[in-house]
Design an enzyme around this catalytic site. Structure first.
Site, mmCIF file in Angstrom:
data_model
loop_
_atom_site.group_PDB
_atom_site.id
_atom_site.type_symbol
_atom_site.label_atom_id
_atom_site.label_comp_id
_atom_site.label_asym_id
_atom_site.label_seq_id
_atom_site.Cartn_x
_atom_site.Cartn_y
_atom_site.Cartn_z
ATOM 1 N N ARG A 24 -2.716 -2.102 -3.296
ATOM 2 C CA ARG A 24 -3.936 -1.339 -3.047
ATOM 3 C C ARG A 24 -3.919 -0.141 -3.987
ATOM 4 N NH1 ARG A 24 -5.199 3.263 1.113
ATOM 5 N NH2 ARG A 24 -7.463 3.287 0.938
ATOM 6 N N ASN B 74 0.875 -1.173 0.000
ATOM 7 C CA ASN B 74 0.000 0.000 0.000
ATOM 8 C C ASN B 74 0.915 1.227 0.000
ATOM 9 O OD1 ASN B 74 -1.787 2.053 0.486
ATOM 10 N ND2 ASN B 74 -2.746 1.106 2.273
#
Ligand code: ADP
Length: 406
Positions: free
Chosen positions: A95, A7
């Site tokens: 992500r 992420n």
């Protein structure tokens, strides 16, 4: 199969390495202050009994590439690592915040996917460019390992037009892609799946209201595993009252503030995103601090708590109407999982909707647990979210079902 979940934020890189045969976390960590004079790296590996955490503040982490190098070193070094070499990683799940209308599922990243993500940058200017940097760094450092994009918006792509369109001139949707996208999709998807499993019900015939209350807050109305409506909008600013975001306001307020105070759109955007919500009302945005203040008799802290819970309650009412029948309301994320006082305030006087909390169960701590009274028509659950695991699951699915196209 080992999946590395990434992420990438504008100055941070969060990671988790999971063994998907058993869905266990092997290592997790965070590189922060990328680009600053001194960076910070926090790394934890499992299953060390002490779950040792190593924090290093030593030198500048100049960019995401260096950050990724540091992480690879940590996960492969004998004293901190969990694998011998990075080639043991079978897939990388990224992500990505904004998938627009292009992506309704996770997908193996190729040139066309990157282009489509880039085309969504204007809709998420703070997030998508950073997510792309993470993807490009991983492509360069993990030669040949599949990279998968998992979008925060994809779960919400099933919303019908009546829920996602704004009552603006239609051309704004066609030309500027202004519509409700919704966020926190991996969290809503994860807890919705878990709820059906825990209730021993088929997801296809289970209707849920999922309530994600963290720093950012959002809710979703989920019918048979499909999102029908969600509280965040074109951006994460809409819907519930949040730590520092206003959530829903009368849109005319923006022009009024601009006119009265001579503020520009940027400043008003900052005001609504960073100075509003709980912080705007009582000066604090961390729920634990707000409770401490309220307990000491701070009226504004109490006001903030009441407003916060009231807005969630209102959306529960709205989503009961959207769904017609609700099997469970599911609370998750920092506040949803831990704050029994807020949950009790939200559920107060909802008997008319068939919602009754068991005060004692509500006060229990721990993992996934039901908290409804025996005579509650609607089940109430607390289910810890696990966005990394959902990203890893979706990565496995994408790798095993799709092939790159470009
Ligand atoms: P993020 O959206 O950044 O992932 P989290 O899901 O971690 O955020 O939620 C952060 C929020 O959860 C903060 O407001 C924090 O105060 C709140 N929180 C965490 N633990 C508790 C607790 N025990 N009681 C009340 N609120 C809590």
């Amino acid at each position: 199969m080992k999946v590395f979940v990434v992420n990438a934020g504008s100055s941070s890189l969060k990671y988790q390495l999971l063994d998907m045969r058993t869905e266990t976390v092997l290592a997790t960590g965070l590189v922060e202050r990328i680009g600053e004079a001194i960076g910070r790296v926090t790394h934890k590996r499992f299953p060390d009994t002490e779950a040792e955490e190593k924090t290093v503040f030593d030198e500048a982490v100049t960019d995401h590439k260096m950050a990724m190098h540091r992480v690879i070193d940590l996960i492969t070094a004998p004293d901190t690592g969990v694998i011998a070499e990075k080639a043991e990683i079978d897939a990388i799940g990224h992500r990505v915040v904004q998938g627009g209308e292009v992506f309704n599922r996770s997908i193996i990243i190729d040139t066309a996917v990157k282009e489509a993500v880039r085309a969504n940058n204007p809709l998420a200017p703070l997030h998508n460019p950073a997510n792309l940097v993470g993807i490009e760094v991983a492509e360069a450092l993990f030669n040949g390992t599949p990279n998968v994009a998992v979008f925060d918006t994809e779960f919400h792509q099933t919303m019908p037009a009546r829920a996602f369109l704004y009552a603006l001139p239609y051309r704004y949707y066609k030309e500027l892609r202004i519509r409700r996208y919704g966020y926190h999709g991996t969290s809503h998807k994860y807890v919705a799946g878990q709820a059906a499993r825990l209730m021993d019900r088929k997801p296809e015939s289970t209707n849920l209201i999922t309530v994600h209350l963290g720093n950012g807050c959002s809710m979703a109305a989920v019918a048979g595993g499909r999102c029908m409506d969600t509280s965040m909008g074109m951006t994460p600013l809409a819907g519930l009252m949040m730590g520092t975001r206003s959530g829903d306001i009368d849109p005319a307020i923006i022009a009024y503030i601009a006119h009265q105070q001579g503020l520009g759109v940027r400043e008003i955007d900052d005001l609504l995103n960073k100075e509003s919500g709980l912080k705007g009302i009582c000066g604090a945005n961390d729920m634990r601090d707000i409770h401490a203040r309220a307990d000491r008799g701070d009226d504004m802290a109490r006001q903030a708590l009441e407003m916060f819970a009231y807005r969630v309650k209102k959306y529960i009412g709205a989503y009961v109407a959207v769904l017609g029948r609700v099997d469970a309301v599911v609370f998750t994320a920092g506040i949803g999982e831990n704050d029994d006082v807020i949950r009790a305030m939200i559920c107060q006087d909802l008997d008319g909707l068939g919602i009754r909390l068991d005060e004692e169960k509500n006060r229990t701590r721990g993992g996934a647990r039901p908290i409804h009274a025996a005579d509650s028509r609607v089940a109430l659950w607390v289910i810890p979210t696990n966005e990394e695991l959902q990203i890893a699951r979706d990565t496995v699915t994408a790798v095993s079902t799709s092939a790159p196209t470009g």
